[in-house]
Motif scaffolding. Structure first.
Motif, short mmCIF file in Angstrom:
data_model
loop_
_atom_site.label_atom_id
_atom_site.label_comp_id
_atom_site.label_asym_id
_atom_site.label_seq_id
_atom_site.Cartn_x
_atom_site.Cartn_y
_atom_site.Cartn_z
N THR A 96 -4.80 -3.09 -5.76
CA THR A 96 -3.55 -2.69 -5.10
C THR A 96 -3.78 -1.38 -4.37
O THR A 96 -4.34 -0.43 -4.94
CB THR A 96 -2.42 -2.51 -6.13
N LYS A 128 -1.53 1.39 -2.13
CA LYS A 128 -0.21 1.83 -1.67
C LYS A 128 -0.37 3.10 -0.84
O LYS A 128 -1.01 4.06 -1.28
CB LYS A 128 0.72 2.08 -2.86
N ASP A 180 0.53 -1.54 2.94
CA ASP A 180 0.13 -1.79 1.55
C ASP A 180 -0.41 -3.21 1.38
O ASP A 180 -0.09 -4.11 2.15
CB ASP A 180 1.32 -1.59 0.61
N SER A 219 4.73 1.74 3.94
CA SER A 219 4.50 0.64 2.99
C SER A 219 4.05 -0.64 3.68
O SER A 219 3.51 -1.54 3.04
CB SER A 219 5.77 0.37 2.19
#
Length: 401
Positions: free
Chosen positions: A259, A261, A269, A266
């Motif tokens: 993941t 971020k 992401d 965003s």
């Protein structure tokens, strides 16, 4: 005959005349000299206006390895000179190294302190500006790592480490920008007496994109904002299993959820499951096979993508024809799917990349190896004018002292 060709065949003559100053794997110091000549039919990986070029590479490598009680120190450093026959503005020199201290405080507490650097021109598969370039985009990747492994009891081990990863481009390449990522990892590992092991690891890091100024939505609103962030966090949860199936084969598998971020945007992401499975098999003393399946993810930030997920397959058989001759074949297939477009309604972007290579290595004496190969690269893409085909012929000589 061109000057690079004369220089290359001069090196071949030296390989046949140099006295037998042999390198040995047990030597503390080894020196390797190499000369390579490559003819590329489509250097810039273009669908039209293809340009061929020849590249001469000259390299020198110093390798050092020394055990000291329970410790082992190693270092290899290479200087590589790349010279292009037609597009000489792409010429550059790379300095690569890889060093490690495999330390041990006790037989139960061991680890590694390592550092490495790799310099290489950004692939024209990724950077499609082609002949509009005025200088090479050389990517430098530095990885510094400290890791420790503690055998708690029986087959149980605890793992921990710190890693500093830096990537820098010699020229602006916003799709894969320069960055620095600092991360820590903790995990556990169980090793069976047969050599099988299962490992679970958690890794978390904080990254910073270099040479970027934040342009917020208050300055440039969407959808006109390029959304190039200045920082991100990354988290990996990983499981790995190694199984020596027989005395001649083994299976190595890894699955991971990654993941990333970003601090401000965003839209850039991603959260993706990746992994790979590798199988190796030595069928006989002369025939071996390595093959694998993989899924990878990589940031690739443009107006129509933020990252891509790549599914791939690779197979590499090798045949030891005689004690001095080895034939190899390598086929790699990869399909990339680009995701995270800033503007909705964009057409799907997929690339299919294929590489097939056949090569022969000949070691007439222990201290010299001559290699020749043919490689075919292709790409089919949903993007207009992104397909390409390229044929690469190579010839290399390597001397060991």
């Amino acid at each position: 005959m061109s000057f690079p060709t004369r220089q290359f065949f001069g090196c071949l003559l030296v390989a046949c005349m140099v006295p037998s100053a042999q390198a040995d794997a047990d030597d503390t110091f080894n020196v390797y000299l190499a000369e390579g000549y490559q003819q590329d039919s489509n250097l810039f990986r273009q669908s039209a206006n293809q340009q061929s070029d020849s590249i001469l590479t000259t390299s020198a490598t110093l390798a050092f390895s020394k055990p000291l009680a329970q410790q082992r120190f190693s270092l290899d450093a290479s200087l590589i000179d790349y010279r292009y026959s037609k597009n000489d503005y792409l010429d550059y020199r790379a300095t690569n190294y890889n060093g490690a201290w495999n330390w041990a405080l006790t037989h139960r507490l061991t680890g590694v302190l390592s550092f490495s650097q790799v310099e290489a021109q950004t692939s024209f598969v990724d950077y499609s500006q082609g002949p509009q370039l005025t200088r090479p985009i050389v990517r430098r990747t530095n990885v510094n790592h400290f890791g420790a492994e503690w055998q708690v009891m029986g087959g149980w081990r605890l793992l921990g480490g710190l890693t500093n990863n830096q990537q820098s481009n010699s020229s602006t390449f916003t799709a894969q920008n320069s960055y620095e990522l600092n991360s820590w990892e903790l995990g556990a590992k169980y090793v069976w007496p047969s050599g099988n092991y299962l490992q679970l690891l958690r890794r978390e890091g904080s990254g910073e994109y270099k040479d970027r100024a934040l342009v917020g939505f208050d300055v440039v609103p969407a959808p006109f904002n390029s959304q190039f962030d200045t920082g991100f966090t990354q988290t990996d949860t990983e499981a790995r299993l190694y199984v020596p199936l027989t005395g001649k084969s083994s299976l190595d598998g890894r699955v991971m959820h990654q993941t990333r971020k970003h601090d401000h945007f965003s839209q850039r992401d991603y959260s993706v499951n990746v992994g790979r499975v590798d199988y190796t098999w030595r069928a006989t003393g002369n025939i071996s096979l390595a093959t694998g399946l993989r899924r990878e993810v990589a940031a690739y930030q443009t107006p129509i993508s933020s990252y891509y997920v790549a599914d791939g397959f690779n197979i590499q058989p090798a045949w030891q024809i005689s004690p001095k001759v080895v034939a190899r074949f390598n086929y790699d297939w990869q399909r990339r799917k680009y995701e995270g477009a800033l503007v909705t309604g964009q057409p799907e972007w997929r690339d299919t990349l294929q590489t097939a290579r056949v090569s022969v290595d000949w070691a007439p004496v222990r201290w010299a190896t001559l290699s020749t190969g043919y490689q075919r690269d292709t790409r089919s893409s949903t993007r207009v004018n992104s397909d390409f085909k390229a044929n690469i012929l190579s010839l290399n000589v390597r001397l060991s002292f």
